[in-house]
Design a protein around this motif. Structure first.
Motif, PDB file in Angstrom:
ATOM      1  N   GLU A   1       6.959 -24.864  28.971  1.00 41.73           N
ATOM      2  CA  GLU A   1       7.664 -23.035  28.267  1.00 41.73           C
ATOM      3  C   GLU A   1       8.521 -24.134  27.332  1.00 41.73           C
ATOM      4  O   GLU A   1       8.451 -25.520  26.664  1.00 41.73           O
ATOM      5  CB  GLU A   1       8.574 -23.561  29.264  1.00 41.73           C
ATOM      6  CG  GLU A   1       9.630 -23.735  30.074  1.00 41.73           C
ATOM      7  CD  GLU A   1       9.135 -25.173  31.230  1.00 41.73           C
ATOM      8  OE1 GLU A   1      10.280 -26.002  31.390  1.00 41.73           O
ATOM      9  OE2 GLU A   1       8.824 -24.848  31.502  1.00 41.73           O
ATOM     10  N   PRO A   2       9.224 -22.723  26.222  1.00 42.74           N
ATOM     11  CA  PRO A   2       9.755 -23.586  24.930  1.00 42.74           C
ATOM     12  C   PRO A   2      10.686 -24.461  25.339  1.00 42.74           C
ATOM     13  O   PRO A   2      11.640 -23.946  26.585  1.00 42.74           O
ATOM     14  CB  PRO A   2      10.516 -21.948  24.648  1.00 42.74           C
ATOM     15  CG  PRO A   2       9.460 -21.305  24.980  1.00 42.74           C
ATOM     16  CD  PRO A   2       8.534 -21.816  26.816  1.00 42.74           C
ATOM     17  N   VAL A   3      11.196 -24.816  24.510  1.00 41.57           N
ATOM     18  CA  VAL A   3      11.908 -25.698  24.276  1.00 41.57           C
ATOM     19  C   VAL A   3      13.561 -25.816  23.000  1.00 41.57           C
ATOM     20  O   VAL A   3      13.307 -25.396  22.449  1.00 41.57           O
ATOM     21  CB  VAL A   3      11.600 -27.123  24.262  1.00 41.57           C
ATOM     22  CG1 VAL A   3      12.491 -28.208  24.012  1.00 41.57           C
ATOM     23  CG2 VAL A   3      10.372 -28.101  25.151  1.00 41.57           C
ATOM     24  N   HIS A   4      14.801 -25.318  23.951  1.00 45.99           N
ATOM     25  CA  HIS A   4      15.276 -25.019  22.968  1.00 45.99           C
ATOM     26  C   HIS A   4      15.963 -26.001  21.863  1.00 45.99           C
ATOM     27  O   HIS A   4      15.798 -27.133  22.369  1.00 45.99           O
ATOM     28  CB  HIS A   4      17.135 -24.881  23.907  1.00 45.99           C
ATOM     29  CG  HIS A   4      18.096 -24.413  23.313  1.00 45.99           C
ATOM     30  ND1 HIS A   4      18.519 -25.208  22.633  1.00 45.99           N
ATOM     31  CD2 HIS A   4      19.163 -22.679  23.389  1.00 45.99           C
ATOM     32  CE1 HIS A   4      19.805 -24.605  21.668  1.00 45.99           C
ATOM     33  NE2 HIS A   4      20.295 -22.740  21.713  1.00 45.99           N
ATOM     34  N   PRO A   5      16.253 -25.563  21.044  1.00 44.30           N
ATOM     35  CA  PRO A   5      16.199 -26.438  19.416  1.00 44.30           C
ATOM     36  C   PRO A   5      17.033 -27.481  19.627  1.00 44.30           C
ATOM     37  O   PRO A   5      17.105 -28.972  19.249  1.00 44.30           O
ATOM     38  CB  PRO A   5      16.604 -25.727  18.482  1.00 44.30           C
ATOM     39  CG  PRO A   5      15.720 -24.041  19.161  1.00 44.30           C
ATOM     40  CD  PRO A   5      15.845 -24.168  20.911  1.00 44.30           C
ATOM     41  N   ASN A   6      18.567 -27.029  20.376  1.00 42.44           N
ATOM     42  CA  ASN A   6      19.272 -28.220  20.477  1.00 42.44           C
ATOM     43  C   ASN A   6      18.555 -29.452  21.706  1.00 42.44           C
ATOM     44  O   ASN A   6      18.803 -30.922  21.464  1.00 42.44           O
ATOM     45  CB  ASN A   6      20.464 -28.204  21.271  1.00 42.44           C
ATOM     46  CG  ASN A   6      21.008 -27.446  20.438  1.00 42.44           C
ATOM     47  OD1 ASN A   6      21.347 -27.038  19.223  1.00 42.44           O
ATOM     48  ND2 ASN A   6      22.559 -26.307  21.141  1.00 42.44           N
ATOM     49  N   THR A   7      17.906 -29.020  22.793  1.00 41.58           N
ATOM     50  CA  THR A   7      17.397 -30.351  23.646  1.00 41.58           C
ATOM     51  C   THR A   7      15.972 -30.295  23.074  1.00 41.58           C
ATOM     52  O   THR A   7      16.278 -32.045  22.857  1.00 41.58           O
ATOM     53  CB  THR A   7      16.628 -28.883  24.694  1.00 41.58           C
ATOM     54  OG1 THR A   7      17.598 -28.572  25.597  1.00 41.58           O
ATOM     55  CG2 THR A   7      15.926 -30.183  26.365  1.00 41.58           C
TER      56      THR A   7
ATOM     57  N   ASP B   1      10.888 -33.175  27.883  1.00 40.99           N
ATOM     58  CA  ASP B   1      11.597 -33.007  27.232  1.00 40.99           C
ATOM     59  C   ASP B   1      10.806 -31.562  25.799  1.00 40.99           C
ATOM     60  O   ASP B   1      10.166 -30.626  25.705  1.00 40.99           O
ATOM     61  CB  ASP B   1      13.139 -32.977  26.546  1.00 40.99           C
ATOM     62  CG  ASP B   1      13.913 -32.753  27.944  1.00 40.99           C
ATOM     63  OD1 ASP B   1      13.672 -32.568  28.430  1.00 40.99           O
ATOM     64  OD2 ASP B   1      15.036 -33.956  27.234  1.00 40.99           O
TER      65      ASP B   1
END
Length: 128
Positions: free
Chosen positions: A90-96, A85
């Motif tokens: 690609e950009p990673v969601h802040p929660n992830t 992760d």
């Protein structure tokens, strides 16, 4: 279906092959196999049975050791996913990203990795 051993450390019967055998098609459910699959089963079935008996014996005789082994395997899988992760192209969601860093902080044995995860978490919290 193929059973090939890449190295001595890898089992003859791969996880992918086990998944295929666990989800038989209509012909396989009726016990109808082509010659290649019959040959594969003749070779693979003893190994599958031996591994299953080993797991059952361990579960019966040493349930705590089995529980620890399974927990260790699950933690390693979580660490692998967290690393994947974090390194996603690609950009990673802040929660992830937060969950991945928390996993590394909690379970990684690498001090540098834990330090980097703590730094990222601090940056996420400052940005929020």
């Amino acid at each position: 279906m193929r059973a090939t051993r890449a190295t001595e450390d890898e089992p003859l019967v791969s996880d992918n092959l086990l998944a295929q055998l666990a989800d038989p098609d209509f012909d396989a459910q009726r016990g109808e196999f082509d010659a290649q699959t019959r040959a594969l089963l003749a070779v693979a079935l003893p190994e599958i049975c031996s591994e299953l008996l080993g797991w059952r014996q361990t579960a019966s005789n040493r349930p705590f050791a089995l529980a620890l082994a399974l927990r260790s395997e699950a933690i390693e899988a979580r660490l692998d996913q967290a690393r994947h992760d974090i390194r996603a192209p690609e950009p990673v969601h802040p929660n992830t990203l937060t969950a991945a860093c928390e996993t590394l902080l909690r379970h990684s044995t690498d001090a540098a990795e834990r330090s980097a995860a703590a730094d990222v978490l601090a940056q996420i919290r400052r940005a929020a």
